[in-house]
Design a protein around this motif. Structure first.
Motif, PDB file in Angstrom:
ATOM      1  N   ARG A 124      -7.867  -1.045   5.098  1.00 42.24           N
ATOM      2  CA  ARG A 124      -7.528  -1.024   3.675  1.00 42.24           C
ATOM      3  C   ARG A 124      -7.121  -2.417   3.193  1.00 42.24           C
ATOM      4  NH1 ARG A 124      -6.214   3.500   0.841  1.00 42.24           N
ATOM      5  NH2 ARG A 124      -4.326   2.536   0.005  1.00 42.24           N
ATOM      6  N   GLN A 125      -6.377  -3.137   4.034  1.00 42.59           N
ATOM      7  CA  GLN A 125      -5.976  -4.496   3.666  1.00 42.59           C
ATOM      8  C   GLN A 125      -7.198  -5.408   3.587  1.00 42.59           C
ATOM      9  OE1 GLN A 125      -2.891  -5.521   2.714  1.00 42.59           O
ATOM     10  NE2 GLN A 125      -3.903  -7.419   2.171  1.00 42.59           N
ATOM     11  N   ASP A 126      -8.150  -5.237   4.497  1.00 38.77           N
ATOM     12  CA  ASP A 126      -9.392  -6.009   4.446  1.00 38.77           C
ATOM     13  C   ASP A 126     -10.148  -5.744   3.143  1.00 38.77           C
ATOM     14  OD1 ASP A 126      -8.874  -7.125   6.903  1.00 38.77           O
ATOM     15  OD2 ASP A 126     -10.222  -5.790   8.010  1.00 38.77           O
ATOM     16  N   ASP A 127     -10.178  -4.484   2.734  1.00 40.78           N
ATOM     17  CA  ASP A 127     -10.840  -4.146   1.470  1.00 40.78           C
ATOM     18  C   ASP A 127     -10.143  -4.834   0.296  1.00 40.78           C
ATOM     19  OD1 ASP A 127     -12.628  -2.579   2.848  1.00 40.78           O
ATOM     20  OD2 ASP A 127     -11.594  -0.685   2.410  1.00 40.78           O
ATOM     21  N   ARG A 128      -8.811  -4.801   0.287  1.00 40.81           N
ATOM     22  CA  ARG A 128      -8.074  -5.484  -0.787  1.00 40.81           C
ATOM     23  C   ARG A 128      -8.313  -6.985  -0.755  1.00 40.81           C
ATOM     24  NH1 ARG A 128      -3.967  -1.581   0.302  1.00 40.81           N
ATOM     25  NH2 ARG A 128      -2.997  -2.982   1.768  1.00 40.81           N
ATOM     26  N   ASP A 129      -8.328  -7.568   0.449  1.00 41.44           N
ATOM     27  CA  ASP A 129      -8.584  -9.006   0.570  1.00 41.44           C
ATOM     28  C   ASP A 129      -9.986  -9.359   0.079  1.00 41.44           C
ATOM     29  OD1 ASP A 129      -6.071  -9.339   1.620  1.00 41.44           O
ATOM     30  OD2 ASP A 129      -6.746  -9.466   3.710  1.00 41.44           O
TER      31      ASP A 129
END
Length: 193
Positions: free
Chosen positions: A97-102
Protein backbone atom coordinates in the motif's frame (compact mmCIF):
# COMPACT_ATOMS: atom_id res chain seq x y z
CA UNK A 1 -20.86 -33.38 -10.15
CA UNK A 2 -19.57 -33.08 -13.69
CA UNK A 3 -16.32 -34.72 -14.73
CA UNK A 4 -15.70 -31.98 -17.26
CA UNK A 5 -13.19 -29.45 -15.96
CA UNK A 6 -13.34 -27.27 -19.06
CA UNK A 7 -16.84 -26.04 -18.18
CA UNK A 8 -17.49 -23.41 -15.51
CA UNK A 9 -19.46 -24.39 -12.45
CA UNK A 10 -23.08 -23.49 -12.31
CA UNK A 11 -23.55 -20.63 -9.85
CA UNK A 12 -26.68 -22.22 -8.46
CA UNK A 13 -24.77 -25.34 -7.49
CA UNK A 14 -22.30 -23.59 -5.19
CA UNK A 15 -23.01 -24.46 -1.61
CA UNK A 16 -20.37 -22.27 0.07
CA UNK A 17 -20.77 -18.51 -0.12
CA UNK A 18 -17.63 -16.52 -0.75
CA UNK A 19 -16.64 -14.01 1.88
CA UNK A 20 -16.58 -10.46 0.62
CA UNK A 21 -13.80 -8.31 2.01
CA UNK A 22 -13.43 -4.59 1.74
CA UNK A 23 -9.83 -4.35 0.54
CA UNK A 24 -9.45 -0.75 1.71
CA UNK A 25 -10.59 -1.54 5.26
CA UNK A 26 -8.40 -4.65 5.32
CA UNK A 27 -5.44 -2.59 4.14
CA UNK A 28 -6.00 0.09 6.78
CA UNK A 29 -6.17 -2.53 9.52
CA UNK A 30 -3.04 -4.23 8.18
CA UNK A 31 -1.18 -0.92 8.16
CA UNK A 32 -2.19 -0.15 11.73
CA UNK A 33 -1.04 -3.57 12.92
CA UNK A 34 2.23 -3.35 10.95
CA UNK A 35 2.82 0.16 12.27
CA UNK A 36 2.23 -1.00 15.85
CA UNK A 37 4.43 -4.12 15.54
CA UNK A 38 7.30 -1.90 14.41
CA UNK A 39 7.30 0.23 17.56
CA UNK A 40 9.39 -0.05 20.72
CA UNK A 41 6.13 -0.22 22.71
CA UNK A 42 5.21 -3.50 20.98
CA UNK A 43 8.64 -4.97 21.71
CA UNK A 44 8.34 -3.98 25.37
CA UNK A 45 4.81 -5.45 25.63
CA UNK A 46 5.91 -8.65 23.91
CA UNK A 47 8.96 -8.94 26.15
CA UNK A 48 6.85 -8.42 29.29
CA UNK A 49 4.34 -11.02 28.04
CA UNK A 50 7.11 -13.60 27.40
CA UNK A 51 8.77 -12.95 30.77
CA UNK A 52 5.42 -13.25 32.61
CA UNK A 53 4.57 -16.45 30.68
CA UNK A 54 7.89 -18.06 31.49
CA UNK A 55 7.81 -16.87 35.13
CA UNK A 56 4.25 -18.13 35.65
CA UNK A 57 4.94 -21.50 34.08
CA UNK A 58 8.23 -21.89 35.97
CA UNK A 59 7.39 -20.53 39.42
CA UNK A 60 3.64 -21.13 39.88
CA UNK A 61 2.33 -24.29 41.57
CA UNK A 62 2.07 -27.30 39.27
CA UNK A 63 -1.71 -27.32 39.22
CA UNK A 64 -1.79 -23.66 37.94
CA UNK A 65 0.80 -24.09 35.17
CA UNK A 66 -0.54 -24.41 31.63
CA UNK A 67 2.73 -24.71 29.65
CA UNK A 68 5.43 -27.10 30.73
CA UNK A 69 8.98 -25.84 31.02
CA UNK A 70 10.28 -29.42 30.66
CA UNK A 71 9.23 -29.57 27.01
CA UNK A 72 10.42 -26.05 26.19
CA UNK A 73 7.29 -23.95 26.59
CA UNK A 74 5.58 -25.41 23.54
CA UNK A 75 2.46 -23.26 23.79
CA UNK A 76 4.56 -20.08 24.00
CA UNK A 77 6.59 -21.16 20.98
CA UNK A 78 3.40 -21.85 19.03
CA UNK A 79 1.92 -18.47 19.98
CA UNK A 80 5.08 -16.59 18.96
CA UNK A 81 5.22 -18.54 15.69
CA UNK A 82 1.58 -17.71 15.00
CA UNK A 83 2.24 -14.03 15.71
CA UNK A 84 5.27 -14.06 13.37
CA UNK A 85 3.35 -15.88 10.64
CA UNK A 86 0.68 -13.17 10.68
CA UNK A 87 3.10 -10.27 11.04
CA UNK A 88 5.04 -11.00 7.84
CA UNK A 89 2.04 -10.86 5.44
CA UNK A 90 0.59 -7.84 7.24
CA UNK A 91 3.89 -6.01 6.88
CA UNK A 92 4.06 -6.94 3.18
CA UNK A 93 0.50 -5.73 2.65
CA UNK A 94 1.31 -2.44 4.37
CA UNK A 95 4.46 -2.07 2.24
CA UNK A 96 2.49 -2.70 -0.95
CA UNK A 97 0.00 0.00 0.00
CA UNK A 98 2.87 2.37 0.78
CA UNK A 99 4.45 1.55 -2.59
CA UNK A 100 1.16 2.42 -4.28
CA UNK A 101 1.03 5.75 -2.43
CA UNK A 102 4.67 6.46 -3.31
CA UNK A 103 3.95 5.67 -6.97
CA UNK A 104 1.04 8.14 -7.01
CA UNK A 105 3.14 10.77 -5.24
CA UNK A 106 5.99 10.29 -7.71
CA UNK A 107 3.57 10.63 -10.63
CA UNK A 108 2.16 13.85 -9.16
CA UNK A 109 5.70 15.14 -8.60
CA UNK A 110 6.55 14.41 -12.25
CA UNK A 111 3.46 16.28 -13.43
CA UNK A 112 4.31 19.28 -11.22
CA UNK A 113 7.90 19.22 -12.50
CA UNK A 114 6.67 19.17 -16.12
CA UNK A 115 4.35 22.12 -15.45
CA UNK A 116 7.19 24.01 -13.75
CA UNK A 117 9.46 23.32 -16.72
CA UNK A 118 6.82 24.56 -19.16
CA UNK A 119 6.26 27.68 -17.04
CA UNK A 120 10.00 28.31 -16.85
CA UNK A 121 10.38 27.95 -20.62
CA UNK A 122 7.48 30.36 -21.18
CA UNK A 123 8.98 32.93 -18.81
CA UNK A 124 12.37 32.55 -20.52
CA UNK A 125 10.79 33.21 -23.93
CA UNK A 126 8.98 36.25 -22.54
CA UNK A 127 12.19 37.65 -21.07
CA UNK A 128 13.96 37.15 -24.40
CA UNK A 129 11.16 38.97 -26.24
CA UNK A 130 11.34 41.82 -23.72
CA UNK A 131 15.08 42.11 -24.28
CA UNK A 132 14.54 42.28 -28.02
CA UNK A 133 11.77 44.87 -27.61
CA UNK A 134 13.93 46.96 -25.29
CA UNK A 135 16.73 46.86 -27.82
CA UNK A 136 14.47 48.69 -30.29
CA UNK A 137 13.22 51.31 -27.80
CA UNK A 138 14.97 54.64 -27.79
CA UNK A 139 16.66 55.31 -24.51
CA UNK A 140 16.80 58.66 -22.79
CA UNK A 141 20.53 58.93 -23.55
CA UNK A 142 19.93 58.31 -27.27
CA UNK A 143 17.28 61.03 -27.45
CA UNK A 144 19.55 63.47 -25.60
CA UNK A 145 22.46 62.75 -27.92
CA UNK A 146 20.25 63.34 -30.97
CA UNK A 147 19.01 66.61 -29.52
CA UNK A 148 22.59 67.66 -28.72
CA UNK A 149 23.56 66.98 -32.33
CA UNK A 150 20.70 69.18 -33.53
CA UNK A 151 21.63 71.95 -31.09
CA UNK A 152 25.27 71.76 -32.15
CA UNK A 153 24.19 72.03 -35.76
CA UNK A 154 22.16 75.09 -34.85
CA UNK A 155 24.99 76.57 -32.85
CA UNK A 156 27.38 76.33 -35.80
CA UNK A 157 25.32 79.00 -37.41
CA UNK A 158 24.26 77.29 -40.55
CA UNK A 159 21.86 79.14 -42.82
CA UNK A 160 18.10 79.09 -42.33
CA UNK A 161 17.48 76.45 -45.01
CA UNK A 162 19.84 74.06 -43.29
CA UNK A 163 18.28 75.03 -39.99
CA UNK A 164 14.79 74.19 -41.27
CA UNK A 165 16.07 70.85 -42.63
CA UNK A 166 17.74 70.09 -39.30
CA UNK A 167 14.56 70.99 -37.40
CA UNK A 168 12.47 68.87 -39.77
CA UNK A 169 14.92 65.99 -39.36
CA UNK A 170 14.78 66.44 -35.59
CA UNK A 171 10.99 66.47 -35.67
CA UNK A 172 10.89 63.32 -37.78
CA UNK A 173 13.34 61.58 -35.42
CA UNK A 174 11.24 62.63 -32.44
CA UNK A 175 8.12 61.37 -34.18
CA UNK A 176 9.85 58.05 -34.93
CA UNK A 177 10.96 57.76 -31.31
CA UNK A 178 7.46 58.57 -30.05
CA UNK A 179 6.02 55.98 -32.45
CA UNK A 180 8.48 53.33 -31.18
CA UNK A 181 7.65 54.23 -27.61
CA UNK A 182 3.90 53.96 -28.32
CA UNK A 183 4.41 50.57 -30.01
CA UNK A 184 6.43 49.39 -27.02
CA UNK A 185 3.75 50.50 -24.59
CA UNK A 186 1.06 48.72 -26.65
CA UNK A 187 3.00 45.45 -26.87
CA UNK A 188 1.45 42.51 -24.93
CA UNK A 189 4.55 42.04 -22.82
CA UNK A 190 4.29 45.51 -21.27
CA UNK A 191 0.55 45.18 -20.71
CA UNK A 192 1.04 42.03 -18.60
CA UNK A 193 3.30 43.91 -16.22
Amino acid sequence: MSNSFDQPLDKRRRKIARARWDSEATGVIAERIARFTGTPRFLIYLSIFVVLWIAWNSLAPDRLRFDSSEIGFTALTLMLSLQASYSAPLILLAQNRQDDRDRVTAQNDRQVAQRNLADTEYITREIASLRLALGEVATRDFVRSELRDVIEDLARGEDSKTLHLALAERDSKIAQLEQRLAEYEKSPTTQEE
